[in-house]
Write a protein that holds these residues in place. Structure first.
Motif, PDB file in Angstrom:
ATOM      1  N   ALA A 174       0.829  -1.207   0.000  1.00 27.46           N
ATOM      2  CA  ALA A 174       0.000   0.000   0.000  1.00 27.46           C
ATOM      3  C   ALA A 174       0.861   1.253   0.000  1.00 27.46           C
ATOM      4  CB  ALA A 174      -0.938  -0.008   1.213  1.00 27.46           C
ATOM      5  N   GLN A 175       1.967   1.257   0.763  1.00 28.19           N
ATOM      6  CA  GLN A 175       2.870   2.415   0.793  1.00 28.19           C
ATOM      7  C   GLN A 175       3.554   2.594  -0.553  1.00 28.19           C
ATOM      8  OE1 GLN A 175       5.209   1.052   4.083  1.00 28.19           O
ATOM      9  NE2 GLN A 175       4.025   2.192   5.611  1.00 28.19           N
ATOM     10  N   VAL A 176       3.979   1.492  -1.162  1.00 24.47           N
ATOM     11  CA  VAL A 176       4.616   1.553  -2.476  1.00 24.47           C
ATOM     12  C   VAL A 176       3.663   2.132  -3.509  1.00 24.47           C
ATOM     13  CG1 VAL A 176       5.521   0.164  -4.387  1.00 24.47           C
ATOM     14  CG2 VAL A 176       6.256  -0.305  -2.037  1.00 24.47           C
ATOM     15  N   GLN A 177       2.407   1.658  -3.507  1.00 26.49           N
ATOM     16  CA  GLN A 177       1.407   2.173  -4.450  1.00 26.49           C
ATOM     17  C   GLN A 177       1.226   3.675  -4.290  1.00 26.49           C
ATOM     18  OE1 GLN A 177      -2.097  -0.214  -3.569  1.00 26.49           O
ATOM     19  NE2 GLN A 177      -1.990  -1.136  -5.609  1.00 26.49           N
ATOM     20  N   ALA A 178       1.097   4.107  -3.051  1.00 27.84           N
ATOM     21  CA  ALA A 178       0.859   5.523  -2.781  1.00 27.84           C
ATOM     22  C   ALA A 178       2.041   6.378  -3.250  1.00 27.84           C
ATOM     23  CB  ALA A 178       0.595   5.732  -1.293  1.00 27.84           C
ATOM     24  N   LEU A 179       3.250   5.954  -2.919  1.00 23.41           N
ATOM     25  CA  LEU A 179       4.429   6.726  -3.323  1.00 23.41           C
ATOM     26  C   LEU A 179       4.595   6.731  -4.839  1.00 23.41           C
ATOM     27  CD1 LEU A 179       7.011   5.657  -0.595  1.00 23.41           C
ATOM     28  CD2 LEU A 179       5.937   7.900  -0.838  1.00 23.41           C
ATOM     29  N   TYR A 219      -3.425  14.495  -4.979  1.00 27.30           N
ATOM     30  CA  TYR A 219      -3.927  13.559  -3.977  1.00 27.30           C
ATOM     31  C   TYR A 219      -5.332  13.043  -4.301  1.00 27.30           C
ATOM     32  CZ  TYR A 219      -0.066  14.413  -0.698  1.00 27.30           C
ATOM     33  OH  TYR A 219       1.162  14.469  -0.093  1.00 27.30           O
ATOM     34  N   ALA A 220      -6.231  13.939  -4.671  1.00 19.97           N
ATOM     35  CA  ALA A 220      -7.615  13.517  -4.925  1.00 19.97           C
ATOM     36  C   ALA A 220      -7.679  12.518  -6.080  1.00 19.97           C
ATOM     37  CB  ALA A 220      -8.485  14.739  -5.228  1.00 19.97           C
ATOM     38  N   ALA A 221      -6.942  12.810  -7.152  1.00 18.36           N
ATOM     39  CA  ALA A 221      -6.936  11.911  -8.304  1.00 18.36           C
ATOM     40  C   ALA A 221      -6.245  10.589  -7.963  1.00 18.36           C
ATOM     41  CB  ALA A 221      -6.248  12.581  -9.493  1.00 18.36           C
ATOM     42  N   ALA A 222      -5.162  10.655  -7.193  1.00 19.35           N
ATOM     43  CA  ALA A 222      -4.449   9.441  -6.794  1.00 19.35           C
ATOM     44  C   ALA A 222      -5.345   8.543  -5.939  1.00 19.35           C
ATOM     45  CB  ALA A 222      -3.184   9.804  -6.037  1.00 19.35           C
ATOM     46  N   ALA A 223      -6.058   9.163  -5.001  1.00 19.18           N
ATOM     47  CA  ALA A 223      -6.964   8.386  -4.141  1.00 19.18           C
ATOM     48  C   ALA A 223      -8.031   7.709  -4.982  1.00 19.18           C
ATOM     49  CB  ALA A 223      -7.593   9.303  -3.097  1.00 19.18           C
ATOM     50  N   GLU A 224      -8.551   8.426  -5.955  1.00 16.28           N
ATOM     51  CA  GLU A 224      -9.589   7.848  -6.823  1.00 16.28           C
ATOM     52  C   GLU A 224      -9.043   6.662  -7.612  1.00 16.28           C
ATOM     53  OE1 GLU A 224     -12.595   9.197 -10.447  1.00 16.28           O
ATOM     54  OE2 GLU A 224     -11.528  10.728  -9.279  1.00 16.28           O
ATOM     55  N   GLN A 225      -7.831   6.809  -8.144  1.00 16.03           N
ATOM     56  CA  GLN A 225      -7.228   5.702  -8.898  1.00 16.03           C
ATOM     57  C   GLN A 225      -7.021   4.478  -8.032  1.00 16.03           C
ATOM     58  OE1 GLN A 225      -3.760   6.583 -11.349  1.00 16.03           O
ATOM     59  NE2 GLN A 225      -4.439   8.714 -11.572  1.00 16.03           N
ATOM     60  N   LEU A 226      -6.676   4.707  -6.762  1.00 13.29           N
ATOM     61  CA  LEU A 226      -6.434   3.590  -5.846  1.00 13.29           C
ATOM     62  C   LEU A 226      -7.723   3.053  -5.227  1.00 13.29           C
ATOM     63  CD1 LEU A 226      -3.235   4.949  -4.048  1.00 13.29           C
ATOM     64  CD2 LEU A 226      -3.348   3.086  -5.717  1.00 13.29           C
ATOM     65  N   GLY A 227      -8.807   3.771  -5.424  1.00 14.78           N
ATOM     66  CA  GLY A 227     -10.080   3.329  -4.866  1.00 14.78           C
ATOM     67  C   GLY A 227     -10.170   3.502  -3.361  1.00 14.78           C
ATOM     68  N   SER A 270      -8.108  10.791   2.664  1.00 13.65           N
ATOM     69  CA  SER A 270      -7.518  10.686   4.003  1.00 13.65           C
ATOM     70  C   SER A 270      -6.756   9.373   4.159  1.00 13.65           C
ATOM     71  CB  SER A 270      -8.590  10.826   5.084  1.00 13.65           C
ATOM     72  OG  SER A 270      -9.547   9.796   4.967  1.00 13.65           O
ATOM     73  N   ALA A 271      -7.250   8.310   3.535  1.00 12.01           N
ATOM     74  CA  ALA A 271      -6.544   7.020   3.592  1.00 12.01           C
ATOM     75  C   ALA A 271      -5.226   7.102   2.832  1.00 12.01           C
ATOM     76  CB  ALA A 271      -7.412   5.906   3.033  1.00 12.01           C
ATOM     77  N   LEU A 272      -5.254   7.816   1.700  1.00 15.14           N
ATOM     78  CA  LEU A 272      -4.013   8.011   0.933  1.00 15.14           C
ATOM     79  C   LEU A 272      -2.992   8.775   1.769  1.00 15.14           C
ATOM     80  CD1 LEU A 272      -2.354   8.018  -1.742  1.00 15.14           C
ATOM     81  CD2 LEU A 272      -3.457  10.211  -2.243  1.00 15.14           C
ATOM     82  N   LYS A 273      -3.455   9.843   2.405  1.00  8.25           N
ATOM     83  CA  LYS A 273      -2.551  10.640   3.224  1.00  8.25           C
ATOM     84  C   LYS A 273      -1.984   9.818   4.383  1.00  8.25           C
ATOM     85  CE  LYS A 273      -4.555  15.141   2.115  1.00  8.25           C
ATOM     86  NZ  LYS A 273      -5.349  16.287   2.605  1.00  8.25           N
ATOM     87  N   ALA A 274      -2.789   8.926   4.928  1.00  6.96           N
ATOM     88  CA  ALA A 274      -2.320   8.058   6.014  1.00  6.96           C
ATOM     89  C   ALA A 274      -1.212   7.124   5.516  1.00  6.96           C
ATOM     90  CB  ALA A 274      -3.467   7.256   6.593  1.00  6.96           C
ATOM     91  N   ARG A 275      -1.397   6.587   4.297  1.00  5.48           N
ATOM     92  CA  ARG A 275      -0.358   5.720   3.725  1.00  5.48           C
ATOM     93  C   ARG A 275       0.946   6.495   3.502  1.00  5.48           C
ATOM     94  NH1 ARG A 275      -3.355   2.036  -0.947  1.00  5.48           N
ATOM     95  NH2 ARG A 275      -4.990   1.166   0.412  1.00  5.48           N
ATOM     96  N   LEU A 276       0.813   7.710   3.002  1.00  7.78           N
ATOM     97  CA  LEU A 276       1.999   8.528   2.771  1.00  7.78           C
ATOM     98  C   LEU A 276       2.673   8.897   4.091  1.00  7.78           C
ATOM     99  CD1 LEU A 276       0.616  10.854  -0.033  1.00  7.78           C
ATOM    100  CD2 LEU A 276       2.286   9.003  -0.311  1.00  7.78           C
ATOM    101  N   HIS A 277       1.868   9.163   5.107  1.00  8.18           N
ATOM    102  CA  HIS A 277       2.419   9.492   6.423  1.00  8.18           C
ATOM    103  C   HIS A 277       3.240   8.327   6.981  1.00  8.18           C
ATOM    104  CE1 HIS A 277       2.682  11.127  10.495  1.00  8.18           C
ATOM    105  NE2 HIS A 277       2.292   9.944  10.923  1.00  8.18           N
ATOM    106  N   THR A 278       2.701   7.114   6.890  1.00  9.60           N
ATOM    107  CA  THR A 278       3.430   5.956   7.417  1.00  9.60           C
ATOM    108  C   THR A 278       4.672   5.657   6.576  1.00  9.60           C
ATOM    109  OG1 THR A 278       2.009   4.414   6.174  1.00  9.60           O
ATOM    110  CG2 THR A 278       1.374   4.922   8.458  1.00  9.60           C
ATOM    111  N   ALA A 279       4.591   5.921   5.265  1.00 12.17           N
ATOM    112  CA  ALA A 279       5.764   5.722   4.409  1.00 12.17           C
ATOM    113  C   ALA A 279       6.860   6.718   4.778  1.00 12.17           C
ATOM    114  CB  ALA A 279       5.383   5.870   2.939  1.00 12.17           C
TER     115      ALA A 279
END
Length: 203
Positions: free
Chosen positions: A146-151, A160-168, A172-181
Motif C-alpha cells: 500500500a505504501q509503495v502504491q501511494a508513493l 492527492y484527490a486523483a491518486a486516491a480515486e485511482q487507488l479506490g 484521508s486514507a491516501l494521506k495516512a499511507r503517505l504518512h506511514t511511508a
C-alpha cells in the motif's frame, strides 16, 4: 541536508569535536550516498562539487579499505589529487575521517578543526558516533504494498484527490499511507520519501 531526527542525539554528541564542521555520506551504494549531511562551509561544498572531489576524496578511498577512524595527516592516507590540501586552504587544516560498513553499503564521516590534531580518544568517539548513525540510518529492505502504491502514484505528479480515486480509497486514507511511508523512510516530506524510496530501490 539538515540533521535528520533519528540521529540528532548522535550529532549532538559530535558537536564538541569539530569547529569547522562535519559531513556524513551514509550508505554509499552505486557510487553515491543514500543520505548526505554536511555542516561544512557552503564555499567548500560548492568547490568540492565543482571539482568532482567525491570520487577522488582520500577519505572515501581510505574508507573502502578499513572500518574505524583516522587522521587526515596519517601517512597511510593517499591524496594524489590534493583534496585535503585544498581543504586546508578553506580553513580546515586538521581533520579526521571514520568509516563503517562494506562496499555494498558504506558510511563515511569527516570532521575538521583549526587548532590541532584529533586525539586517539576523540577518534574513538568519532568512530562510535559514525557507527551509531550508520546503524540508525540503515536503508529499509521493503515498504508495504500500500505504501509503495501511494508513493509511486504521487511520484508521477498526480494530485492527492486523483491518486486516491485511482487507488479506490479516500484521500484521508491516501494521506495516512503517505504518512506511514514517510515515517518508515525517516523522511520529513513526501518528495523526500519518494527520493529515498527510489534510492533504496523500493519503488
Amino acid at each position: 541536508m539538515g540533521a535528520a531526527s533519528p540521529i540528532t542525539e548522535e550529532l549532538d554528541r559530535l558537536s564538541h569535536l569539530p569547529n569547522r564542521g562535519y559531513a556524513f555520506a551514509l550508505h554509499i551504494r552505486t557510487g553515491r550516498p543514500t543520505v548526505l549531511i554536511s555542516t561544512f562551509s557552503d564555499a567548500w561544498m560548492r568547490y568540492y562539487d565543482a571539482m568532482g572531489f567525491f570520487l577522488r576524496d582520500p577519505c572515501i578511498g581510505w574508507a573502502c579499505t578499513a572500518n574505524g577512524a583516522q587522521r587526515w595527516s596519517d601517512p597511510r592516507v593517499i591524496d594524489p589529487h590534493g583534496v585535503l590540501r585544498e581543504a586546508a586552504t578553506f580553513g580546515m587544516p586538521y581533520g579526521a575521517m571514520a568509516a563503517q560498513g562494506d562496499t555494498a553499503s558504506l558510511s563515511v564521516g569527516a570532521i575538521s578543526r583549526v587548532e590541532g590534531e584529533f586525539t586517539d580518544d576523540e577518534l574513538a568517539e568519532f568512530y562510535s558516533i559514525l557507527r551509531a548513525i550508520h546503524l540508525r540510518m540503515a536503508p529499509l529492505e521493503r515498504l508495504t504494498p500500500a505504501q509503495v502504491q501511494a508513493l509511486r502514484i504521487i511520484s508521477t505528479g498526480t494530485r492527492y484527490a486523483a491518486a486516491a480515486e485511482q487507488l479506490g480509497i479516500s484521500e484521508s486514507a491516501l494521506k495516512a499511507r503517505l504518512h506511514t511511508a514517510r515515517a518508515r523512510l525517516m523522511a520529513r516530506t513526501t518528495p523526500d520519501a519518494i527520493r529515498r524510496a527510489k534510492d533504496y530501490g523500493l519503488i
